[in-house]
Design an enzyme around this catalytic site. Structure first.
Site, PDB file in Angstrom:
ATOM      1  N   ASN A  55       0.853  -1.185   0.000  1.00 20.26           N
ATOM      2  CA  ASN A  55       0.000   0.000   0.000  1.00 20.26           C
ATOM      3  C   ASN A  55       0.893   1.241   0.000  1.00 20.26           C
ATOM      4  O   ASN A  55       1.503   1.571   1.013  1.00 20.26           O
ATOM      5  CB  ASN A  55      -0.884  -0.036   1.266  1.00 20.26           C
ATOM      6  CG  ASN A  55      -1.717   1.211   1.434  1.00 20.26           C
ATOM      7  OD1 ASN A  55      -1.799   2.055   0.530  1.00 20.26           O
ATOM      8  ND2 ASN A  55      -2.353   1.349   2.596  1.00 20.26           N
ATOM      9  N   TRP A  56       0.960   1.897  -1.146  1.00 23.20           N
ATOM     10  CA  TRP A  56       1.858   3.062  -1.268  1.00 23.20           C
ATOM     11  C   TRP A  56       1.296   4.295  -0.557  1.00 23.20           C
ATOM     12  O   TRP A  56       1.996   5.291  -0.410  1.00 23.20           O
ATOM     13  CB  TRP A  56       2.084   3.402  -2.749  1.00 23.20           C
ATOM     14  CG  TRP A  56       2.817   2.361  -3.521  1.00 23.20           C
ATOM     15  CD1 TRP A  56       3.300   1.172  -3.049  1.00 23.20           C
ATOM     16  CD2 TRP A  56       3.169   2.414  -4.915  1.00 23.20           C
ATOM     17  NE1 TRP A  56       3.928   0.481  -4.062  1.00 23.20           N
ATOM     18  CE2 TRP A  56       3.852   1.218  -5.221  1.00 23.20           C
ATOM     19  CE3 TRP A  56       2.949   3.347  -5.926  1.00 23.20           C
ATOM     20  CZ2 TRP A  56       4.332   0.940  -6.499  1.00 23.20           C
ATOM     21  CZ3 TRP A  56       3.425   3.071  -7.202  1.00 23.20           C
ATOM     22  CH2 TRP A  56       4.117   1.882  -7.479  1.00 23.20           C
ATOM     23  N   LYS A  57       0.049   4.254  -0.176  1.00 18.56           N
ATOM     24  CA  LYS A  57      -0.604   5.416   0.443  1.00 18.56           C
ATOM     25  C   LYS A  57      -0.411   6.645  -0.457  1.00 18.56           C
ATOM     26  O   LYS A  57      -0.356   6.502  -1.666  1.00 18.56           O
ATOM     27  CB  LYS A  57      -0.096   5.620   1.873  1.00 18.56           C
ATOM     28  CG  LYS A  57      -0.214   4.330   2.699  1.00 18.56           C
ATOM     29  CD  LYS A  57      -0.032   4.520   4.162  1.00 18.56           C
ATOM     30  CE  LYS A  57      -0.190   3.180   4.881  1.00 18.56           C
ATOM     31  NZ  LYS A  57      -0.123   3.278   6.321  1.00 18.56           N
ATOM     32  N   HIS A 108      -9.507   1.001   5.157  1.00 24.25           N
ATOM     33  CA  HIS A 108      -8.205   1.174   5.800  1.00 24.25           C
ATOM     34  C   HIS A 108      -8.388   2.095   7.010  1.00 24.25           C
ATOM     35  O   HIS A 108      -9.209   3.015   6.975  1.00 24.25           O
ATOM     36  CB  HIS A 108      -7.205   1.781   4.802  1.00 24.25           C
ATOM     37  CG  HIS A 108      -5.804   1.744   5.332  1.00 24.25           C
ATOM     38  ND1 HIS A 108      -5.351   2.670   6.242  1.00 24.25           N
ATOM     39  CD2 HIS A 108      -4.782   0.875   5.122  1.00 24.25           C
ATOM     40  CE1 HIS A 108      -4.091   2.366   6.561  1.00 24.25           C
ATOM     41  NE2 HIS A 108      -3.723   1.286   5.894  1.00 24.25           N
ATOM     42  N   GLU A 154      -6.811   4.499   8.040  1.00 27.36           N
ATOM     43  CA  GLU A 154      -6.662   5.937   7.743  1.00 27.36           C
ATOM     44  C   GLU A 154      -7.947   6.494   7.129  1.00 27.36           C
ATOM     45  O   GLU A 154      -8.284   7.660   7.324  1.00 27.36           O
ATOM     46  CB  GLU A 154      -5.440   6.141   6.828  1.00 27.36           C
ATOM     47  CG  GLU A 154      -4.150   5.953   7.627  1.00 27.36           C
ATOM     48  CD  GLU A 154      -2.987   5.361   6.857  1.00 27.36           C
ATOM     49  OE1 GLU A 154      -2.989   5.407   5.614  1.00 27.36           O
ATOM     50  OE2 GLU A 154      -2.073   4.825   7.519  1.00 27.36           O
ATOM     51  N   GLU A 184      -4.958  -5.132  10.612  1.00 28.82           N
ATOM     52  CA  GLU A 184      -3.927  -4.112  10.858  1.00 28.82           C
ATOM     53  C   GLU A 184      -4.246  -3.414  12.174  1.00 28.82           C
ATOM     54  O   GLU A 184      -5.112  -2.518  12.204  1.00 28.82           O
ATOM     55  CB  GLU A 184      -3.928  -3.067   9.743  1.00 28.82           C
ATOM     56  CG  GLU A 184      -3.596  -3.614   8.378  1.00 28.82           C
ATOM     57  CD  GLU A 184      -3.051  -2.517   7.458  1.00 28.82           C
ATOM     58  OE1 GLU A 184      -1.917  -2.675   6.996  1.00 28.82           O
ATOM     59  OE2 GLU A 184      -3.739  -1.511   7.227  1.00 28.82           O
ATOM     60  N   GLY A 223       2.724   2.299  10.941  1.00 25.87           N
ATOM     61  CA  GLY A 223       3.676   3.391  10.789  1.00 25.87           C
ATOM     62  C   GLY A 223       4.343   3.807  12.093  1.00 25.87           C
ATOM     63  O   GLY A 223       4.936   4.871  12.186  1.00 25.87           O
ATOM     64  N   SER A 245       3.806  -2.122  10.281  1.00 28.22           N
ATOM     65  CA  SER A 245       5.262  -2.127  10.472  1.00 28.22           C
ATOM     66  C   SER A 245       5.930  -3.440  10.045  1.00 28.22           C
ATOM     67  O   SER A 245       6.861  -3.910  10.698  1.00 28.22           O
ATOM     68  CB  SER A 245       5.603  -1.774  11.928  1.00 28.22           C
ATOM     69  OG  SER A 245       5.133  -0.469  12.226  1.00 28.22           O
ATOM     70  N   GLY A 288       2.993  -1.035   4.316  1.00 27.40           N
ATOM     71  CA  GLY A 288       2.957   0.384   3.980  1.00 27.40           C
ATOM     72  C   GLY A 288       4.354   0.873   3.631  1.00 27.40           C
ATOM     73  O   GLY A 288       4.859   0.649   2.525  1.00 27.40           O
ATOM     74  N   GLY A 289       5.014   1.526   4.596  1.00 29.58           N
ATOM     75  CA  GLY A 289       6.312   2.165   4.369  1.00 29.58           C
ATOM     76  C   GLY A 289       7.318   1.301   3.623  1.00 29.58           C
ATOM     77  O   GLY A 289       7.963   1.763   2.669  1.00 29.58           O
TER      78      GLY A 289
HETATM   79  P1  13P Z   1       3.246   0.458   7.713  1.00 31.56           P
HETATM   80  O1  13P Z   1       3.757  -0.824   7.096  1.00 31.56           O
HETATM   81  O2  13P Z   1       3.946   1.671   7.224  1.00 31.56           O
HETATM   82  O3  13P Z   1       3.159   0.348   9.209  1.00 31.56           O
HETATM   83  O4  13P Z   1       1.724   0.624   7.201  1.00 31.56           O
HETATM   84  C1  13P Z   1       0.840  -0.426   7.333  1.00 31.56           C
HETATM   85  C2  13P Z   1      -0.372  -0.111   6.552  1.00 31.56           C
HETATM   86  O5  13P Z   1      -1.161   0.730   6.941  1.00 31.56           O
HETATM   87  C3  13P Z   1      -0.576  -0.826   5.293  1.00 31.56           C
HETATM   88  O6  13P Z   1      -1.851  -0.611   4.817  1.00 31.56           O
END
Ligand code: 13P
Length: 261
Positions: free
Chosen positions: A11-13, A103, A105, A173, A179, A219, A240-241
């Site tokens: 997920n590149w956000k 998600h 967010e 998640e 994050g 993470s 994510g990251g």
């Molecule tokens: P991180 O891997 O950056 O913690 O993000 C997780 C995430 O929200 C993937 O959708």
């Protein structure tokens, strides 16, 4: 052993423009190819922002890359006066195979509640896109309700009241692990995945529960992925990251190598 193919989702956000996205996918494809990665060991899917989808679809198609394409959201509506929204039909036309729904967010910053997540899941089913339904508890919910109550409730709410359930994926998640560098332990992730699977079985039958992939996210890095995927309950990861770094993400996709060590 299950025969569920692990899903490695990036997920590149709100990161990378379409040119940076193309460069990343090209490099990712070369790196996986060099390492003789096979999709049966881990289906790799990227979830770029909307403005990058067309470019990346074209690249995947032209070079026949073994990389899947996902979107980060979709509208619950099919068409009409919904300024700024993106329909399932438009995503399907771009060969989008998966879509993230609910998600944390989106639940937090866009106030998406269980009813909206359910409606978006229905929209994904209508358009033949596999919803990756994200569930997870906040730190406060963890402290007051324990670890599995919220993800189980969110899962059942998203799956309720559909005429027919299509294929879907659940991504557990924990909000406190996104994050933050804090990770659930592999045992915790496996326990929550097992509870979610039990709840799907009780409500929708054992066959569907056994066919459903349940991912862990929060993470995830190349260094900790093997712990999560060692459990037969966890069928992949939502990253994510670390999905923005080709070395890290391809290291995650090649988790079996770490398990074998
Ligand atoms: P991180 O891997 O950056 O913690 O993000 C997780 C995430 O929200 C993937 O959708």
């Amino acid at each position: 052993m299950t025969n569920r193919v692990p899903l490695i989702a990036g997920n590149w956000k709100m990161n990378l423009d379409h040119q940076q996205g193309i460069a990343l996918v090209q490099k990712l494809a070369w790196t996986l190819k060099d390492a003789n990665h096979e999709t049966k060991d881990g289906e790799v899917v990227v979830f770029p922002g909307f403005t990058s989808l067309r470019s990346i679809q074209t690249l995947i198609d032209a070079d026949k890359l073994e990389i899947g394409l996902g979107a980060q959201d979709l509208s619950q509506h099919d068409a009409g006066a919904f300024t700024g929204e993106i329909s399932g039909a438009a995503l399907k036309k771009l060969d989008v195979q998966y879509v993230l729904i609910g998600h944390s967010e989106r639940r937090t910053y866009h106030h998406e509640d269980d009813a909206i997540v359910q409606a978006k899941t229905a929209a994904a089913f209508r358009h033949g896109i596999v919803p990756v339904i994200c569930v997870g508890e906040t730190l406060e919910e963890l402290e007051t309700q324990g670890q599995s109550a919220v993800p189980v409730r969110q899962t059942l709410a998203a799956l309720a009241d559909h005429e027919k359930l299509g294929e879907f994926v659940i991504a557990y998640e924990p909000v406190w692990a996104i994050g933050t560098g804090k990770v659930a332990t592999a045992e915790e992730a496996a326990q929550v995945a097992a509870k979610i699977r039990e709840a799907i079985a009780a409500e929708h039958g054992e066959d569907l529960a056994q066919a459903t992939r349940i991912l862990y996210g929060g993470s995830v890095k190349a260094a900790n992925v093997a712990g999560f995927l060692r459990s037969p309950e966890v069928d992949g990861v939502l990253v994510g990251g670390a999905s923005l770094d080709v070395e890290e993400f391809s290291g995650i996709a090649r988790f079996k190598k770490h398990i074998a060590l």
